[in-house]
Design a protein around this motif. Structure first.
Motif, PDB file in Angstrom:
ATOM      1  N   GLY A 120      -0.482   2.977  -0.073  1.00 47.88           N
ATOM      2  CA  GLY A 120      -0.694   2.751   1.457  1.00 47.88           C
ATOM      3  C   GLY A 120       0.727   3.106   2.127  1.00 47.88           C
ATOM      4  N   THR A 121       0.568   3.232   3.613  1.00 49.80           N
ATOM      5  CA  THR A 121       1.689   3.239   4.296  1.00 49.80           C
ATOM      6  C   THR A 121       1.627   2.164   5.452  1.00 49.80           C
ATOM      7  OG1 THR A 121       2.825   4.991   5.842  1.00 49.80           O
ATOM      8  CG2 THR A 121       0.377   5.014   6.030  1.00 49.80           C
ATOM      9  N   GLN A 122       2.972   1.772   5.688  1.00 49.20           N
ATOM     10  CA  GLN A 122       3.127   0.587   6.591  1.00 49.20           C
ATOM     11  C   GLN A 122       3.145   1.125   7.913  1.00 49.20           C
ATOM     12  OE1 GLN A 122       3.525  -2.977   5.837  1.00 49.20           O
ATOM     13  NE2 GLN A 122       3.287  -2.861   8.052  1.00 49.20           N
ATOM     14  N   VAL A 123       2.469   0.401   8.768  1.00 44.59           N
ATOM     15  CA  VAL A 123       2.477   0.610   9.964  1.00 44.59           C
ATOM     16  C   VAL A 123       2.721  -0.492  11.015  1.00 44.59           C
ATOM     17  CG1 VAL A 123       1.295   1.292  12.412  1.00 44.59           C
ATOM     18  CG2 VAL A 123       0.703   2.629  10.187  1.00 44.59           C
ATOM     19  N   LEU A 136      -1.118   9.514  10.507  1.00 46.41           N
ATOM     20  CA  LEU A 136      -1.190   9.234   8.988  1.00 46.41           C
ATOM     21  C   LEU A 136      -1.696  10.505   8.424  1.00 46.41           C
ATOM     22  CD1 LEU A 136      -2.181   5.682   9.108  1.00 46.41           C
ATOM     23  CD2 LEU A 136      -0.016   6.459   9.439  1.00 46.41           C
ATOM     24  N   SER A 137      -1.220  10.780   7.337  1.00 51.71           N
ATOM     25  CA  SER A 137      -1.904  11.653   6.428  1.00 51.71           C
ATOM     26  C   SER A 137      -2.291  10.985   4.969  1.00 51.71           C
ATOM     27  CB  SER A 137      -0.835  12.862   6.331  1.00 51.71           C
ATOM     28  OG  SER A 137      -0.426  13.446   7.401  1.00 51.71           O
ATOM     29  N   CYS A 138      -3.336  11.666   4.530  1.00 50.91           N
ATOM     30  CA  CYS A 138      -3.871  11.328   3.179  1.00 50.91           C
ATOM     31  C   CYS A 138      -4.167  12.688   2.341  1.00 50.91           C
ATOM     32  CB  CYS A 138      -5.157  10.542   3.181  1.00 50.91           C
ATOM     33  SG  CYS A 138      -6.045  10.355   1.895  1.00 50.91           S
ATOM     34  N   ALA A 139      -3.182  12.799   1.322  1.00 50.92           N
ATOM     35  CA  ALA A 139      -3.407  13.812   0.510  1.00 50.92           C
ATOM     36  C   ALA A 139      -4.052  13.472  -0.899  1.00 50.92           C
ATOM     37  CB  ALA A 139      -2.034  14.362   0.053  1.00 50.92           C
ATOM     38  N   ALA A 140      -5.183  14.345  -1.031  1.00 49.83           N
ATOM     39  CA  ALA A 140      -6.162  14.083  -2.312  1.00 49.83           C
ATOM     40  C   ALA A 140      -5.861  15.148  -3.265  1.00 49.83           C
ATOM     41  CB  ALA A 140      -7.180  14.014  -1.964  1.00 49.83           C
ATOM     42  N   SER A 141      -5.792  14.590  -4.638  1.00 56.91           N
ATOM     43  CA  SER A 141      -5.748  15.613  -5.623  1.00 56.91           C
ATOM     44  C   SER A 141      -6.981  16.065  -6.382  1.00 56.91           C
ATOM     45  CB  SER A 141      -4.869  15.249  -6.866  1.00 56.91           C
ATOM     46  OG  SER A 141      -5.220  14.121  -7.349  1.00 56.91           O
ATOM     47  N   GLY A 142      -7.309  16.920  -7.042  1.00 59.78           N
ATOM     48  CA  GLY A 142      -8.781  17.205  -7.628  1.00 59.78           C
ATOM     49  C   GLY A 142      -9.522  18.045  -6.560  1.00 59.78           C
ATOM     50  N   VAL A 198      -0.677  -2.278   6.473  1.00 60.59           N
ATOM     51  CA  VAL A 198      -0.638  -1.393   5.534  1.00 60.59           C
ATOM     52  C   VAL A 198      -2.050  -0.513   5.809  1.00 60.59           C
ATOM     53  CG1 VAL A 198      -0.197  -0.582   3.173  1.00 60.59           C
ATOM     54  CG2 VAL A 198       0.765  -2.757   3.910  1.00 60.59           C
ATOM     55  N   TYR A 199      -1.893   0.828   5.938  1.00 59.64           N
ATOM     56  CA  TYR A 199      -2.879   1.645   5.905  1.00 59.64           C
ATOM     57  C   TYR A 199      -3.163   2.582   4.764  1.00 59.64           C
ATOM     58  CZ  TYR A 199      -3.223   0.705  10.916  1.00 59.64           C
ATOM     59  OH  TYR A 199      -3.696   0.270  12.050  1.00 59.64           O
ATOM     60  N   TYR A 200      -4.583   2.431   4.296  1.00 61.03           N
ATOM     61  CA  TYR A 200      -4.742   3.214   2.969  1.00 61.03           C
ATOM     62  C   TYR A 200      -5.937   4.155   3.277  1.00 61.03           C
ATOM     63  CZ  TYR A 200      -2.878  -1.147   0.783  1.00 61.03           C
ATOM     64  OH  TYR A 200      -2.030  -2.262   0.489  1.00 61.03           O
ATOM     65  N   CYS A 201      -6.038   5.049   2.273  1.00 62.33           N
ATOM     66  CA  CYS A 201      -7.203   6.004   2.415  1.00 62.33           C
ATOM     67  C   CYS A 201      -7.923   5.930   1.046  1.00 62.33           C
ATOM     68  CB  CYS A 201      -6.673   7.429   2.611  1.00 62.33           C
ATOM     69  SG  CYS A 201      -5.621   8.031   1.760  1.00 62.33           S
ATOM     70  N   ASN A 202      -9.225   6.272   1.335  1.00 61.96           N
ATOM     71  CA  ASN A 202     -10.272   6.355   0.055  1.00 61.96           C
ATOM     72  C   ASN A 202     -11.444   6.824   0.418  1.00 61.96           C
ATOM     73  OD1 ASN A 202     -10.761   5.897  -2.616  1.00 61.96           O
ATOM     74  ND2 ASN A 202      -9.603   3.920  -2.772  1.00 61.96           N
ATOM     75  N   VAL A 245      -8.380  11.549  -9.709  1.00 65.25           N
ATOM     76  CA  VAL A 245      -8.041  11.744  -8.331  1.00 65.25           C
ATOM     77  C   VAL A 245      -6.975  10.724  -7.945  1.00 65.25           C
ATOM     78  CG1 VAL A 245      -9.200  11.765  -5.994  1.00 65.25           C
ATOM     79  CG2 VAL A 245     -10.441  12.667  -7.951  1.00 65.25           C
ATOM     80  N   GLN A 246      -6.114  11.257  -7.405  1.00 66.12           N
ATOM     81  CA  GLN A 246      -5.100  10.609  -6.610  1.00 66.12           C
ATOM     82  C   GLN A 246      -4.924  10.869  -5.146  1.00 66.12           C
ATOM     83  OE1 GLN A 246      -1.403  11.372  -9.050  1.00 66.12           O
ATOM     84  NE2 GLN A 246      -1.966   9.631 -10.230  1.00 66.12           N
ATOM     85  N   LEU A 247      -4.693   9.762  -4.383  1.00 69.36           N
ATOM     86  CA  LEU A 247      -4.530   9.691  -3.130  1.00 69.36           C
ATOM     87  C   LEU A 247      -3.056   9.165  -2.662  1.00 69.36           C
ATOM     88  CD1 LEU A 247      -7.997   7.896  -2.538  1.00 69.36           C
ATOM     89  CD2 LEU A 247      -7.678  10.142  -2.209  1.00 69.36           C
ATOM     90  N   VAL A 248      -2.438   9.990  -1.593  1.00 68.70           N
ATOM     91  CA  VAL A 248      -1.194   9.394  -1.300  1.00 68.70           C
ATOM     92  C   VAL A 248      -1.121   9.546   0.274  1.00 68.70           C
ATOM     93  CG1 VAL A 248       1.362  10.102  -1.241  1.00 68.70           C
ATOM     94  CG2 VAL A 248      -0.069  10.534  -3.399  1.00 68.70           C
ATOM     95  N   GLU A 249      -0.803   8.468   0.797  1.00 71.43           N
ATOM     96  CA  GLU A 249      -0.627   7.942   2.175  1.00 71.43           C
ATOM     97  C   GLU A 249       0.755   8.240   2.726  1.00 71.43           C
ATOM     98  OE1 GLU A 249      -3.824   5.301   0.436  1.00 71.43           O
ATOM     99  OE2 GLU A 249      -1.804   5.800   0.075  1.00 71.43           O
ATOM    100  N   SER A 250       0.842   8.865   3.835  1.00 75.58           N
ATOM    101  CA  SER A 250       2.244   9.007   4.270  1.00 75.58           C
ATOM    102  C   SER A 250       2.282   8.971   5.889  1.00 75.58           C
ATOM    103  CB  SER A 250       2.861  10.230   4.114  1.00 75.58           C
ATOM    104  OG  SER A 250       2.148  11.587   4.381  1.00 75.58           O
ATOM    105  N   GLY A 251       3.223   8.744   6.736  1.00 72.86           N
ATOM    106  CA  GLY A 251       3.369   8.823   8.305  1.00 72.86           C
ATOM    107  C   GLY A 251       3.427   7.628   8.912  1.00 72.86           C
ATOM    108  N   GLY A 252       3.545   6.555   8.260  1.00 73.36           N
ATOM    109  CA  GLY A 252       3.578   5.091   8.954  1.00 73.36           C
ATOM    110  C   GLY A 252       5.107   5.159   9.288  1.00 73.36           C
ATOM    111  N   GLY A 253       5.189   4.098  10.181  1.00 73.69           N
ATOM    112  CA  GLY A 253       6.669   3.696  10.607  1.00 73.69           C
ATOM    113  C   GLY A 253       6.510   2.522  11.581  1.00 73.69           C
TER     114      GLY A 253
END
Length: 120
Positions: free
Chosen positions: A113-116, A20-26, A92-96, A2-10
Motif C-alpha cells: 500500500g501507499t500512505q496518504v 497514485l500509481s499501481c504497477a502490476a507484473s504478469g 493506506v491505499y491499495y490496488c488489487n 502476479v505482484q502489485l506495487v503501489e506508489s505516489g502517496g504522501g
C-alpha cells in the motif's frame, strides 16, 4: 505470480492533490477489472474506485467528483488522481483485482500500500 506495487502517496494539505500509481507484473492485468481500496486506522478496507478492462469506471460516493481512476494496459499500470483532498481521505491505499476469483486463481496478495495523509 502476479505482484502489485503501489506508489505516489504522501503528506498533503486539505484541498491538495496526489496521483497514485499501481504497477502490476504478469500478463493478466489488461484482461481484468481493477480497484483502488483504502483502509483508515480502525476501519475496514473499502473500495473507493474501480475500472473495468474496457475502462468503465465506478466510484464510491465519498470520492465521486474528486477522484479519477484510469489505466494504461500497455504499461500494466493503474492510476488514481485525487483532487480536493480532505482529512477523511487519510488512509493506506491499495490496488488489487476486483474479482476475488481472479486474485485466488492467480495467488495475488495485497501489496504494502501507499500512505496518504491529508493534514494541515
Amino acid at each position: 505470480q502476479v505482484q502489485l506495487v503501489e506508489s505516489g502517496g504522501g503528506l498533503v494539505q486539505p484541498g491538495g492533490s496526489l496521483r497514485l500509481s499501481c504497477a502490476a507484473s504478469g500478463n493478466i492485468f489488461r484482461f481484468n477489472a481493477m480497484g483502488w481500496y483504502r483502509q483508515a486506522p480502525g476501519k475496514q478496507r473499502e473500495l473507493v474506485a474501480d475500472i473495468g478492462s474496457g475502462s468503465i469506471t465506478n466510484y464510491a460516493d465519498s470520492v465521486k467528483g474528486r477522484f479519477t481512476i484510469s489505466r494504461d494496459n500497455a504499461k500494466n499500470t493503474m492510476y488514481l488522481q485525487m483532487n480536493s483532498l480532505k482529512p477523511e481521505d487519510t488512509a493506506v491505499y491499495y490496488c488489487n483485482f476486483l474479482s476475488v476469483f481472479v486474485r485466488e486463481r492467480n495467488n495475488v496478495h495485497w501489496g504494502q500500500g501507499t500512505q496518504v495523509t491529508v493534514s494541515s
